[in-house]
Design a protein around this motif. Structure first.
Motif, PDB file in Angstrom:
ATOM      1  N   THR A  68      -3.214   5.595   7.609  1.00 14.46           N
ATOM      2  CA  THR A  68      -2.173   5.498   6.585  1.00 14.46           C
ATOM      3  C   THR A  68      -1.014   6.459   6.823  1.00 14.46           C
ATOM      4  O   THR A  68       0.028   6.344   6.175  1.00 14.46           O
ATOM      5  CB  THR A  68      -2.756   5.781   5.184  1.00 14.46           C
TER       6      THR A  68
ATOM      7  N   ASP B 130       4.228   9.923   2.030  1.00 12.93           N
ATOM      8  CA  ASP B 130       3.512   8.789   1.461  1.00 12.93           C
ATOM      9  C   ASP B 130       2.729   8.071   2.554  1.00 12.93           C
ATOM     10  O   ASP B 130       2.920   8.302   3.743  1.00 12.93           O
ATOM     11  CB  ASP B 130       4.462   7.829   0.736  1.00 12.93           C
TER      12      ASP B 130
ATOM     13  N   GLU C 245       0.891   4.323   4.121  1.00 15.50           N
ATOM     14  CA  GLU C 245       1.049   2.875   4.183  1.00 15.50           C
ATOM     15  C   GLU C 245       0.002   2.293   5.123  1.00 15.50           C
ATOM     16  O   GLU C 245      -0.234   2.821   6.210  1.00 15.50           O
ATOM     17  CB  GLU C 245       2.456   2.513   4.661  1.00 15.50           C
TER      18      GLU C 245
ATOM     19  N   GLY D  73       0.033  -1.284   5.781  1.00 15.57           N
ATOM     20  CA  GLY D  73       0.817  -2.274   6.526  1.00 15.57           C
ATOM     21  C   GLY D  73       0.134  -3.630   6.571  1.00 15.57           C
ATOM     22  O   GLY D  73      -1.091  -3.734   6.508  1.00 15.57           O
ATOM     23  N   TYR D  74       0.947  -4.664   6.684  1.00 14.40           N
ATOM     24  CA  TYR D  74       0.444  -6.039   6.614  1.00 14.40           C
ATOM     25  C   TYR D  74      -0.583  -6.334   7.701  1.00 14.40           C
ATOM     26  O   TYR D  74      -1.668  -6.851   7.428  1.00 14.40           O
ATOM     27  CB  TYR D  74       1.610  -7.020   6.721  1.00 14.40           C
TER      28      TYR D  74
ATOM     29  N   ASN E 167      -3.864  -4.390   7.261  1.00 15.32           N
ATOM     30  CA  ASN E 167      -4.569  -4.877   6.081  1.00 15.32           C
ATOM     31  C   ASN E 167      -5.254  -6.216   6.378  1.00 15.32           C
ATOM     32  O   ASN E 167      -6.398  -6.443   5.964  1.00 15.32           O
ATOM     33  CB  ASN E 167      -3.602  -5.023   4.911  1.00 15.32           C
TER      34      ASN E 167
ATOM     35  N   VAL F 135       1.501   3.056  -0.381  1.00 17.37           N
ATOM     36  CA  VAL F 135       2.598   2.326  -1.018  1.00 17.37           C
ATOM     37  C   VAL F 135       2.283   0.841  -1.187  1.00 17.37           C
ATOM     38  O   VAL F 135       2.825   0.188  -2.080  1.00 17.37           O
ATOM     39  CB  VAL F 135       3.921   2.513  -0.241  1.00 17.37           C
ATOM     40  N   ASP F 136       1.417   0.316  -0.347  1.00 23.73           N
ATOM     41  CA  ASP F 136       0.993  -1.087  -0.482  1.00 23.73           C
ATOM     42  C   ASP F 136      -0.430  -1.158  -1.033  1.00 23.73           C
ATOM     43  O   ASP F 136      -1.223  -2.016  -0.646  1.00 23.73           O
ATOM     44  CB  ASP F 136       1.115  -1.839   0.843  1.00 23.73           C
TER      45      ASP F 136
ATOM     46  N   GLY G 242      -1.693  -2.194  -3.781  1.00 23.01           N
ATOM     47  CA  GLY G 242      -2.119  -3.446  -4.406  1.00 23.01           C
ATOM     48  C   GLY G 242      -2.706  -4.415  -3.411  1.00 23.01           C
ATOM     49  O   GLY G 242      -3.759  -5.021  -3.648  1.00 23.01           O
ATOM     50  N   ASP G 243      -2.062  -4.567  -2.273  1.00 23.70           N
ATOM     51  CA  ASP G 243      -2.563  -5.470  -1.225  1.00 23.70           C
ATOM     52  C   ASP G 243      -3.883  -4.960  -0.656  1.00 23.70           C
ATOM     53  O   ASP G 243      -4.803  -5.737  -0.381  1.00 23.70           O
ATOM     54  CB  ASP G 243      -1.538  -5.596  -0.097  1.00 23.70           C
ATOM     55  N   VAL G 244      -3.979  -3.647  -0.485  1.00 23.31           N
ATOM     56  CA  VAL G 244      -5.204  -3.068   0.087  1.00 23.31           C
ATOM     57  C   VAL G 244      -6.363  -3.201  -0.896  1.00 23.31           C
ATOM     58  O   VAL G 244      -7.496  -3.512  -0.508  1.00 23.31           O
ATOM     59  CB  VAL G 244      -4.976  -1.592   0.480  1.00 23.31           C
TER      60      VAL G 244
ATOM     61  N   THR H  56      -7.753  -6.622  -0.730  1.00 18.16           N
ATOM     62  CA  THR H  56      -8.598  -6.758   0.462  1.00 18.16           C
ATOM     63  C   THR H  56      -9.952  -6.118   0.254  1.00 18.16           C
ATOM     64  O   THR H  56     -10.992  -6.701   0.573  1.00 18.16           O
ATOM     65  CB  THR H  56      -7.898  -6.120   1.673  1.00 18.16           C
TER      66      THR H  56
END
Length: 246
Positions: A105, A112, A114, A116-117, A120, A157-158, A160-162, A165
């Motif tokens: 991360t 911060d 991340e 990343g797409y 993830n 920062v992402d 929600g997506d993590v 998953t």
């Protein structure tokens, strides 16, 4: 299986050598199968800090040490040094029942975190392969904002997506560091470590690390104060105010 999670050593100007010496004695007495260090091994990502940290970690007696980079490790182009001093793999099948996957991360010169797409997506595909195992994900930055840490802008920062998953692939435990604040989130087992050896303690005002015991695919997480008592981390969460009223 016994896993010790230590985090945020901050070898450098914030480092407390006497706390580290106590930590080593305590952890070696536990004789863990694995030690997971969830980031910020160094304070400024400098060569001398990496050299000292590498030497210090040889004092631990364990079969395996898994080290994850933190934002402090990536300062001053420290990301070029981390992979030199602490070569890492991302997938660790610890035994027939437990798999631990690390997620990077940290980003150069950013505080911060991340995922990343692409990473993830890789995480989701990877974890779904291990349907019958206890699944652990380890990262540096905290996935969910936690008490007594002010702004939550330094989470992943992402996140929600993590989180989607993690939930969709039935991850059992997420191990985080970064904010120096020990905490847990109940049924969603996101375990945040305190700082083991730096002077910048937060919330509990003690240096701490975590002890994870896995037996018959059941996971128990205990908090250990360096040089002090051991308690279930849920005890800290459920009796939040007593630690400040004492």
């Amino acid at each position: 299986m016994l896993i010790v999670q230590i985090s945020d050593l901050h070898v450098g100007s914030q480092f407390l050598q006497e706390k580290f010496d106590t930590l080593v004695d305590e952890v070696n007495e536990l004789n863990p199968d694995v030690i997971v260090i969830t980031g910020d091994l160094t304070n400024e990502g400098l060569m001398k800090e990496y050299e000292k940290c590498k030497s210090l970690l040889t004092k631990f007696n364990t079969k395996k040490i898994i080290s994850i980079s933190g934002n402090h490790d990536y300062r001053n182009t420290g990301y070029l040094l981390f992979k030199k001093f602490f070569p890492f793999e991302t997938i660790h099948e610890l035994n027939e029942d437990v798999v631990l996957v690390t997620v990077g991360t940290a980003r150069p010169d950013r505080n911060d975190g991340e995922v990343g797409y692409r990473q993830n997506l890789w995480l989701e595909r990877t974890m779904k392969k291990y349907k019958e195992k206890v699944k652990i994900v380890a990262m540096h930055h905290h996935l969910i904002a936690i008490p007594d840490t002010g702004s939550d802008q330094l989470t992943v920062v992402d996140a929600g997506d993590v989180l989607r998953t993690v939930l969709n692939s039935h991850v059992d435990v997420v191990l985080c560091g970064h904010k120096h604040r020990p905490w847990n989130f109940g049924k969603l087992t996101v375990v945040n470590a305190g700082t083991a050896t730096s002077e910048r303690v937060r919330g509990l005002f003690e240096n701490t690390y975590n002890i994870i015991t896995i037996s018959n695919k059941e996971v128990q997480v205990d908090l250990k104060i360096v040089g002090g008592k051991r308690l279930a981390i849920d005890e800290l969460v459920n009796n939040y105010s007593q630690f400040y009223d004492e």
